[in-house]
Scaffold this active site. Structure first.
Site, PDB file in Angstrom:
ATOM      1  N   CYS A   1      -2.673  20.441 -21.593  1.00 11.10           N
ATOM      2  CA  CYS A   1      -3.868  21.256 -21.311  1.00 11.10           C
ATOM      3  C   CYS A   1      -3.687  22.217 -20.138  1.00 11.10           C
ATOM      4  O   CYS A   1      -4.618  22.930 -19.777  1.00 11.10           O
ATOM      5  CB  CYS A   1      -5.066  20.340 -21.040  1.00 11.10           C
TER       6      CYS A   1
ATOM      7  N   SER B   1      -2.355  -1.597   9.297  1.00  9.10           N
ATOM      8  CA  SER B   1      -3.479  -1.655  10.234  1.00  9.10           C
ATOM      9  C   SER B   1      -4.640  -2.434   9.612  1.00  9.10           C
ATOM     10  O   SER B   1      -5.597  -2.774  10.298  1.00  9.10           O
ATOM     11  CB  SER B   1      -3.931  -0.231  10.600  1.00  9.10           C
TER      12      SER B   1
ATOM     13  N   GLY C   1       3.206  -4.656   8.927  1.00  5.66           N
ATOM     14  CA  GLY C   1       3.083  -3.218   9.170  1.00  5.66           C
ATOM     15  C   GLY C   1       1.893  -2.553   8.526  1.00  5.66           C
ATOM     16  O   GLY C   1       2.011  -1.447   8.003  1.00  5.66           O
TER      17      GLY C   1
ATOM     18  N   ASN D   1       3.742  -6.950  13.361  1.00  6.28           N
ATOM     19  CA  ASN D   1       3.282  -5.599  13.668  1.00  6.28           C
ATOM     20  C   ASN D   1       3.724  -5.263  15.093  1.00  6.28           C
ATOM     21  O   ASN D   1       3.919  -6.164  15.911  1.00  6.28           O
ATOM     22  CB  ASN D   1       1.745  -5.512  13.551  1.00  6.28           C
TER      23      ASN D   1
ATOM     24  N   HIS E   1      -1.655   1.310  -4.179  1.00  4.23           N
ATOM     25  CA  HIS E   1      -2.044   2.716  -3.998  1.00  4.23           C
ATOM     26  C   HIS E   1      -1.226   3.661  -4.874  1.00  4.23           C
ATOM     27  O   HIS E   1      -1.107   4.849  -4.564  1.00  4.23           O
ATOM     28  CB  HIS E   1      -1.953   3.115  -2.523  1.00  4.23           C
TER      29      HIS E   1
ATOM     30  N   CYS F   1      -6.644  14.903 -19.491  1.00  4.95           N
ATOM     31  CA  CYS F   1      -6.184  14.161 -20.690  1.00  4.95           C
ATOM     32  C   CYS F   1      -6.052  12.663 -20.423  1.00  4.95           C
ATOM     33  O   CYS F   1      -5.834  11.895 -21.356  1.00  4.95           O
ATOM     34  CB  CYS F   1      -4.832  14.688 -21.150  1.00  4.95           C
TER      35      CYS F   1
ATOM     36  N   CYS G   1       0.020  20.055 -16.734  1.00  4.60           N
ATOM     37  CA  CYS G   1      -0.013  19.176 -17.904  1.00  4.60           C
ATOM     38  C   CYS G   1       0.534  19.944 -19.112  1.00  4.60           C
ATOM     39  O   CYS G   1       0.064  21.057 -19.404  1.00  4.60           O
ATOM     40  CB  CYS G   1      -1.442  18.714 -18.167  1.00  4.60           C
TER      41      CYS G   1
ATOM     42  N   GLN H   1       0.851  -1.193   0.000  1.00  8.47           N
ATOM     43  CA  GLN H   1       0.000   0.000   0.000  1.00  8.47           C
ATOM     44  C   GLN H   1       0.888   1.244   0.000  1.00  8.47           C
ATOM     45  O   GLN H   1       0.384   2.360  -0.044  1.00  8.47           O
ATOM     46  CB  GLN H   1      -0.885  -0.004   1.252  1.00  8.47           C
ATOM     47  N   ASN H   2       2.199   1.023   0.061  1.00 10.37           N
ATOM     48  CA  ASN H   2       3.111   2.168   0.179  1.00 10.37           C
ATOM     49  C   ASN H   2       3.404   2.781  -1.187  1.00 10.37           C
ATOM     50  O   ASN H   2       3.384   2.105  -2.210  1.00 10.37           O
ATOM     51  CB  ASN H   2       4.407   1.740   0.867  1.00 10.37           C
TER      52      ASN H   2
HETATM   53  P1  OAD Z   1      -1.424   2.664   8.974  1.00 10.44           P
HETATM   54  O1  OAD Z   1      -0.766   3.920   9.427  1.00 10.44           O
HETATM   55  O2  OAD Z   1      -2.894   2.590   9.003  1.00 10.44           O
HETATM   56  O3  OAD Z   1      -0.893   1.434   9.820  1.00 10.44           O
HETATM   57  C1  OAD Z   1       0.481   1.222  10.004  1.00 10.44           C
HETATM   58  C2  OAD Z   1       0.655  -0.052  10.804  1.00 10.44           C
HETATM   59  O4  OAD Z   1       2.034  -0.284  10.946  1.00 10.44           O
HETATM   60  C3  OAD Z   1       0.037   0.000  12.208  1.00 10.44           C
HETATM   61  O5  OAD Z   1      -0.709  -1.193  12.428  1.00 10.44           O
HETATM   62  C4  OAD Z   1       1.268   0.066  13.127  1.00 10.44           C
HETATM   63  O6  OAD Z   1       1.038  -0.600  14.355  1.00 10.44           O
HETATM   64  C5  OAD Z   1       2.293  -0.654  12.288  1.00 10.44           C
HETATM   65  N1  OAD Z   1       3.701  -0.279  12.527  1.00 10.44           N
HETATM   66  C6  OAD Z   1       4.224   0.938  12.803  1.00 10.44           C
HETATM   67  N2  OAD Z   1       5.560   0.879  12.878  1.00 10.44           N
HETATM   68  C7  OAD Z   1       5.902  -0.413  12.638  1.00 10.44           C
HETATM   69  C8  OAD Z   1       7.154  -1.108  12.562  1.00 10.44           C
HETATM   70  N3  OAD Z   1       8.320  -0.506  12.740  1.00 10.44           N
HETATM   71  N4  OAD Z   1       7.097  -2.444  12.291  1.00 10.44           N
HETATM   72  C9  OAD Z   1       5.920  -3.084  12.115  1.00 10.44           C
HETATM   73  N5  OAD Z   1       4.726  -2.471  12.172  1.00 10.44           N
HETATM   74  C10 OAD Z   1       4.718  -1.154  12.428  1.00 10.44           C
HETATM   75  O7  OAD Z   1      -0.831   2.369   7.512  1.00 10.44           O
HETATM   76  P2  OAD Z   1      -1.409   1.400   6.375  1.00 10.44           P
HETATM   77  O8  OAD Z   1      -2.045   0.206   6.971  1.00 10.44           O
HETATM   78  O9  OAD Z   1      -0.334   1.221   5.384  1.00 10.44           O
HETATM   79  O10 OAD Z   1      -3.872   5.051   1.799  1.00 10.44           O
HETATM   80  O11 OAD Z   1      -2.520   2.343   5.771  1.00 10.44           O
HETATM   81  C11 OAD Z   1      -3.249   1.945   4.661  1.00 10.44           C
HETATM   82  C12 OAD Z   1      -3.597   3.146   3.817  1.00 10.44           C
HETATM   83  O12 OAD Z   1      -4.238   4.140   4.616  1.00 10.44           O
HETATM   84  C13 OAD Z   1      -2.409   3.882   3.253  1.00 10.44           C
HETATM   85  O13 OAD Z   1      -1.885   3.275   2.104  1.00 10.44           O
HETATM   86  C14 OAD Z   1      -2.986   5.213   2.928  1.00 10.44           C
HETATM   87  C15 OAD Z   1      -3.748   5.445   4.212  1.00 10.44           C
HETATM   88  O14 OAD Z   1      -4.819   6.302   4.128  1.00 10.44           O
HETATM   89  C16 OAD Z   1      -3.971   6.010   0.878  1.00 10.44           C
HETATM   90  O15 OAD Z   1      -3.350   7.039   0.931  1.00 10.44           O
HETATM   91  C17 OAD Z   1      -4.926   5.667  -0.221  1.00 10.44           C
END
Ligand code: OAD
Length: 248
Positions: free
Chosen positions: A151, A190, A188, A214, A119, A130, A148, A101-102
């Site tokens: 445009c 949520s 890592g 996590n 993402h 465009c 752009c 998701q990164n």
């Molecule tokens: P979150 O910020 O929701 O969750 C990050 C997770 O990583 C949490 O469960 C933390 O406990 C865990 N964490 C933090 N540090 C860590 C470490 N050193 N080792 C292991 N785990 C660790 O991030 P995402 O789940 O990636 O979307 O969020 C999903 C999406 O929500 C993102 O891609 C973004 C956001 O809105 C968009 O921008 C579309």
């Protein structure tokens, strides 16, 4: 870290034929990029509305201010041992594919090849008028909002905003990976944002074993996770690699 838990995870991986991974912001925490949710998360500093597509359409400049900060953080960061361990698992043939998701490109920079960016990526820009993609590297993004060349509309960062669909091809590939996997490493995240959060459920539905890494439990931990390893990805993943690798 509890040796038994590490052993249980390495045993699942050793027995697996098709290991997949799903990663989230926590995998890049060791590179100094803050996660989105929780203490110190990006959504405590910035209004999450800035990641909404309707807000971008109304006021792209406001969104670009936040995007520039994000880009500066990402540009100044390096892959950490978590990214390297996942790349090594792919190199030795254990990990068949990774969905992230990164948007920071750190998996590829660490050497991972089979990466599905659900993402999008900061490396691209898109003209919503465009429907053309551009490489961020071809624009000076430091001061002016990129326009752009055809445009003159303000280009959108190549990341998926709330209210936008994830790239169709990436989603299909991710679902295929999840439904083929007989083991899945979830690192890592949520696991609250769909459709990424549905991938572990798809895998589990096909009887894949779920290993979760996590620093704290998530909604998956007590529902579908088979082995939960509590700890920092940048510490746990190299240890896990050592435990599964015959020469580790
Ligand atoms: P979150 O910020 O929701 O969750 C990050 C997770 O990583 C949490 O469960 C933390 O406990 C865990 N964490 C933090 N540090 C860590 C470490 N050193 N080792 C292991 N785990 C660790 O991030 P995402 O789940 O990636 O979307 O969020 C999903 C999406 O929500 C993102 O891609 C973004 C956001 O809105 C968009 O921008 C579309």
């Amino acid at each position: 870290m509890d040796r038994n838990t590490l052993q249980a995870a390495s045993s699942i991986i050793n027995k697996s034929h098709y290991l997949a991974a799903l990663t989230g912001a926590g995998v890049s925490a060791g590179s100094g990029i803050p996660a989105f949710r929780g203490r110190g998360g990006l959504w405590q500093v910035y209004d999450p509305a800035l990641a909404r597509i309707d807000v971008f359409r109304e006021d792209p400049h406001r969104v670009w201010e936040m995007t520039r900060t994000l880009m500066a953080m990402v540009t100044g960061s390096e892959p950490n041992p978590a990214h390297s361990a996942l790349a090594a698992m792919e190199r030795v043939g254990l990990l068949k594919g990774l969905v992230t998701q990164n948007i920071d490109n750190l998996h590829r920079r660490a050497g991972s090849r089979s990466v599905i960016e659900l993402h999008g990526t900061l490396g691209k820009l898109r003209c919503l008028t465009c429907n053309i993609d551009f490489n961020s590297a071809d624009f000076n993004l430091k001061e002016d909002d990129p326009l752009c060349p055809h445009c003159s509309a303000v280009l959108k960062p190549g990341i998926v905003f709330f209210g936008e669909a994830v790239p169709f091809g990436a989603l299909m590939e991710a679902r295929l990976l999840a439904s083929t996997a007989d083991a899945m490493l979830i690192v890592g995240t949520s696991a609250v944002v769909n459709p990424a959060a549905e991938l572990p459920v798809i895998a589990k539905g096909n009887r894949a074993k779920i290993i979760e890494i996590n620093i704290e439990p998530t909604r998956l931990t007590n529902s579908i996770t088979d082995v939960f390893i509590r700890g920092r990805a940048e510490e746990v993943l190299p240890d896990l690699l050592g435990a599964i690798s015959p020469c580790g």
